[in-house]
Design a protein around this motif. Structure first.
Motif, short mmCIF file in Angstrom:
data_model
loop_
_atom_site.label_atom_id
_atom_site.label_comp_id
_atom_site.label_asym_id
_atom_site.label_seq_id
_atom_site.Cartn_x
_atom_site.Cartn_y
_atom_site.Cartn_z
N ILE A 1 3.77 -11.15 -2.62
CA ILE A 1 2.33 -11.24 -3.48
C ILE A 1 1.50 -11.50 -2.79
N THR A 2 1.30 -12.57 -1.65
CA THR A 2 0.34 -12.84 -1.01
C THR A 2 -0.11 -11.55 -0.13
N ASP A 3 0.69 -11.15 0.72
CA ASP A 3 0.15 -10.34 1.16
C ASP A 3 -0.62 -9.05 0.83
N VAL A 4 0.00 -8.55 -0.40
CA VAL A 4 0.04 -7.12 -0.36
C VAL A 4 -1.63 -7.30 -1.21
N ALA A 5 -2.33 -8.54 -1.96
CA ALA A 5 -2.86 -9.10 -2.00
C ALA A 5 -3.73 -8.28 -3.33
N ALA A 6 -2.93 -8.43 -4.12
CA ALA A 6 -3.31 -7.31 -5.34
C ALA A 6 -3.51 -8.54 -6.33
#
Lengths: 538, 335
Positions: free
Chosen positions: B292-297
């Motif tokens: 969730i952090t990595d995809v920065a949506a």
């Protein structure tokens, strides 16, 4: 701690009884004193760490983990120790902690020191050790090892007879170093003054038709099975004890009984509330149980009595090896030789045919007894649930068709399944409102694993509201509930409470509107039962 | 919310209005994009199916060549225009051929994760992080109690048990697609080169993996006669076979099960598993939250499992988040 954690882990996943015994014996060989003794205490439930409550564990965890995530996890997992051991992010140190150190620190900690101690222990242990610690500290290991199995394992470890362990057991204290020294042949049997110790109780097997067909009526004596709690009353040299059938001392709650024990000996009997020579429903006795010191009023309102079944010892004479018929005779002599108050004798009946006894069993639906006991005339008094001697033959249960209203997620091996069911019956509403459902009981047994899956599926598919782990369901499913008795209750909105309710059948076929009404159900209520005239028919 | 109104849940499944297609629909539709070959995602009977070459091959072997009227195989990263949407598949690291669906329209990007994991798996292409505006994530293990141990350590437990109980048949329940081949591959990588017995339901997919370059070593089909010869050996079977009559032919056995659920002792116990192996093809809590952090949506939709906890987590990170109720999913169907 690691060895103990491994033992628990393996016990949890082992289904075979022999394998469990083997695991325990191996552990006793590998673990040092006093660790192994603490382990025995933890499994037997004799370890006193009551200062650690589930609420302390919850508070500690909520300080470390988002409380919402913790609650959702606990709802899902259904076991506090498992949830916390998995969710806890510890800083593992390399130095191993011994079980003895953990237990000693828990036992010696002051109330205010418990939380920080537990936190520091959780931080230095790995996942399976955290699980072991929490199980140990909060009590109730639930690893599928009964106290009896534990004693068998100890006996096989020390090459002793299980009875020898049973006899000593209640005179021993954790961490049982003297016991292990004896089991390993390093010391004589621990010296224990057994006079006032609990004598291991003899228990009965439920009777089924197949067993009954093989039994000869002439070998048996029948007796009412009274619906109270089984107790053992001891009195020697002015010292008196009252024990439950698991050996818990409950004398403090029954000063009236203790005071009346002017005789000497050991009596096995049923603790009841008796008023006007009539046995009162079980819930009256519950008002007396679990009180540290009952008020004079509580004693007067619910007068306790022990209905004697058996005489185990007289001063200087252990009668347990004698046949039941002889012990019964001695019991009757004892009863006529002593001025008894708060004690009386349970009636016995000779058995001519099973039909005659069956008729007796079903003759009356009135309260106070649960059915019959069948005891072999020639049985000695043996510790535990020994096959082939005593049988309990309960009266047929009552049944009612109820509607499923709420379901709650289960615990332990049923965690994550909806397995606790609250059901209701119809009550006529105000004129225009029509009938509405009132809860009448809660059951969590009686169904097969396959039925559990179906019930779980029904609950998930028919949820109307959620309250944490509880779901309300569409009132569509009828379940046939079996129960032993129906008693008046002021606690329940319906005014009645079922004793031992369980699900007998799921009535997928029956429309909910045709389930029973509260009026129909209430008609099944127990009537108080007057005492039978005492008789000796031996 | 995100302002993206061209993708939403329907009773049939997740629907992309921009391209008029469904993702992993539960019943036959005109146009479907399928993330991977597990039966709760890939169904037969659609008119047109777009998926990776491997997923289409798995569907063909399960449902027959005629499972759809028309199929379109794409490679990871290959862009396809469907109606008003540009679609590409990105590796999900779940099983061979598994994909995330990346959909773009009017400068906005949506990623549907499908089932995924981020742990190493020698049998499939690793998960690719695709930054996006709306991330639709699975949440099979979406609770902080789920932190999966290293799969290799779990396999070593199994190997140790084989040494300690050389007289026992080790019966291991594994899902036929993915878990089975991953477990075998890790066993081989850890020096176990003894032939492995496999239940009939596992052979076709294992052959398929071999054809796609995943070497599995010698596999022996279990027959009534060969059941006697399995002492001290590994026998792999579908989880359901553990409790089935099929498993009775083995005289002295240990029941093991390789699944993420095995982390919960009571779960393992419910299934009478004696040797639980925590090996999961789904993301655990740390992987879910890291992704969730990595995809920065800005917006997270959560489906498939423990939605509530992951939604709570995403909101506590200041993101828009909502549970996405999809029909027909069973919490343990293919974990």
């Amino acid at each position: 701690m690691k060895l103990f954690a491994d033992l628990l882990e393996r016990l949890v996943f082992t289904n075979s009884r022999n394998e469990k015994l083997r695991l325990l014996a191996t552990y006793f060989r590998e673990a040092p004193d006093p660790d192994r003794g603490w382990a025995v205490a933890a499994i037997a439930g004799t370890l006193d760490t009551r200062t650690v409550t589930p609420s302390i564990v919850r508070k500690l965890t909520e300080a470390r983990v988002d409380p919402v995530l913790f609650r959702l996890s606990y709802d899902y997992v259904g076991d506090l120790a498992q949830t916390v051991s998995l969710i806890w992010q510890g800083q593992r140190t390399t130095e191993p902690v011994s079980l003895d150190k953990v237990v000693s620190r828990l036992r010696s900690a002051h109330r205010s020191e418990i939380a920080p101690l537990l936190e520091s222990l959780l931080d230095c242990l790995g996942e399976s050790e955290r699980f072991a610690l929490l199980k140990l500290a909060t009590g109730g290991l639930r690893v599928g090892v009964s106290a009896r199995m534990l004693k068998l394992a100890l006996a096989s470890f020390g090459d002793k007879a299980p009875e020898e362990i049973e006899e000593l057991w209640f005179g021993l204290e954790p961490p049982y170093c003297a016991l292990f020294a004896w089991l390993e042949g390093r010391a004589p049997a621990p010296a224990v003054d057994r006079t006032l110790l609990f004598r291991p109780a003899m228990l009965a097997h439920p009777l089924d038709a197949e067993t009954l067909a093989r039994l000869d009526p002439a070998d048996f004596i029948a007796e009412w099975k009274w619906d109270g709690i089984r107790v053992q009353a001891l009195s020697f040299d002015g010292k008196r004890r009252l024990y439950t059938r698991t050996g818990d001392d409950i004398g403090h709650a029954f000063p009236d009984i203790l005071e009346s024990m002017t005789w000497e000996g050991v009596i096995d009997g049923e603790l009841l509330v008796v008023e006007d020579e009539t046995v009162r429903p079980f819930h009256r006795l519950q008002k007396r149980l679990g009180r540290k010191a009952p008020s004079a009023r509580a004693i007067a309102e619910n007068p306790a009595r022990i209905r004697a079944y058996d005489l185990l010892e007289l001063p200087g004479a252990d009668l347990r090896p004698q046949p039941f018929a002889i012990r019964r005779q001695r019991l009757e002599e004892w009863a006529s030789a002593n001025p008894l108050s708060r004690f009386d004798l349970s009636s016995v009946f000779p058995v001519e045919t099973w039909q005659q006894i069956d008729a007796l069993r079903e003759r009356s639906r009135s309260g106070g007894y649960e059915g019959l006991m069948l005891k072999r005339r020639d049985s000695p008094y043996l510790a535990g649930r020994v096959k082939g001697h005593w049988f309990k033959w309960k009266r047929e249960p009552l049944t009612a068709d109820c509607v499923l209203m709420y379901a709650q997620r289960g615990h332990g091996k049923r965690s994550s399944y909806y397995s606790d069911f609250t059901f209701g019956c119809w009550q006529e509403g105000a004129e225009s409102a029509g009938p509405r459902l009132v809860p009448v009981g809660k059951a969590y047994s009686g169904f097969t694993n396959a039925e559990l899956l179906e019930l779980d599926k029904f609950v998930r598919a028919n949820t109307t509201e959620r309250f944490g782990p509880v779901r309300a369901v569409t009132p569509d499913l009828v379940i046939e509930v079996a129960f032993d008795a129906l008693q008046p209750s002021s606690r329940h909105k319906s005014g009645v409470a079922m004793r031992f309710p369980r699900i007998k059948r799921i009535r997928w076929d029956k429309p909910a509107a045709e389930a029973d009404s509260l009026t129909t159900l209430s008609a099944l209520r127990d009537m108080p039962m007057a005492d039978q005239k005492q008789q000796s028919l031996l | 919310m995100s302002g993206i109104d061209w993708i939403f849940p329907t009773p049939t499944g997740l629907y992309c209005a921009a391209g008029d297609f469904y993702i992993d629909p539960m019943s036959p539709v005109d146009r479907a994009v399928v993330t991977h070959g597990h039966a709760d995602h890939a169904r037969a009977g659609h008119q047109k199916v777009l998926a990776t070459t491997q997923t289409l091959a798995i569907m063909a072997s399960r449902y027959g060549e005629e499972h759809a009227r028309q199929t379109q195989a794409v490679n990871y990263g290959e862009q396809v225009t469907i109606g008003g949407a540009i679609v590409r598949l990105a590796p999900a690291g779940h099983v061979l051929g598994s994909a995330q669906v990346v959909i773009e329209k009017a400068g906005q990007r949506v990623v549907v994760s499908g089932d995924y994991k981020r742990r190493p798996d020698p049998t499939c292409t690793p998960f690719e992080v695709v930054p996006c505006d709306l991330f639709i994530t699975e949440a099979t293990f979406g609770l902080p109690v789920f932190r999966h141990p290293d799969a290799e350590e779990e396999v070593k437990k199994l190997l140790r048990s084989l040494l300690v109980f050389p007289e026992k048949t080790h019966l291991v329940g594994v899902y036929a697609l993915g878990k089975c081949q991953r477990l075998i591959r890790i066993l081989r990588d850890n020096g176990y080169d003894t032939p492995i017995f496999v239940h009939g339901a596992l052979t076709a997919l294992s052959d398929f993996y071999e054809q796609h370059g995943v070497a599995l070593g010698e596999l022996v089909p279990v027959t009534t006669e060969s059941k006697k010869a399995t002492k001290g050996r590994l026998v792999l079977c579908p989880p359901s076979a553990l409790a089935d009559r099929w498993s009775r032919g083995f005289s002295d056995r240990i029941a093991a099960l390789a699944s993420g659920w095995m982390l919960i002792r009571q779960r393992a116990k419910q299934r009478r598993v004696e040797l639980p192996l925590v090996i999961s093809d789904h993301a655990d809590w740390d992987e879910l939250t890291a992704t969730i952090t990595d995809v920065a949506a800005d917006t997270i939709w959560v489906t498939h499992g423990q939605e509530e906890a992951l939604v709570h987590y995403a909101r506590s990170c200041g993101l828009e988040a909502a549970p996405l109720a999809l029909q027909g999913r069973d919490e343990e169907s293919a974990a």
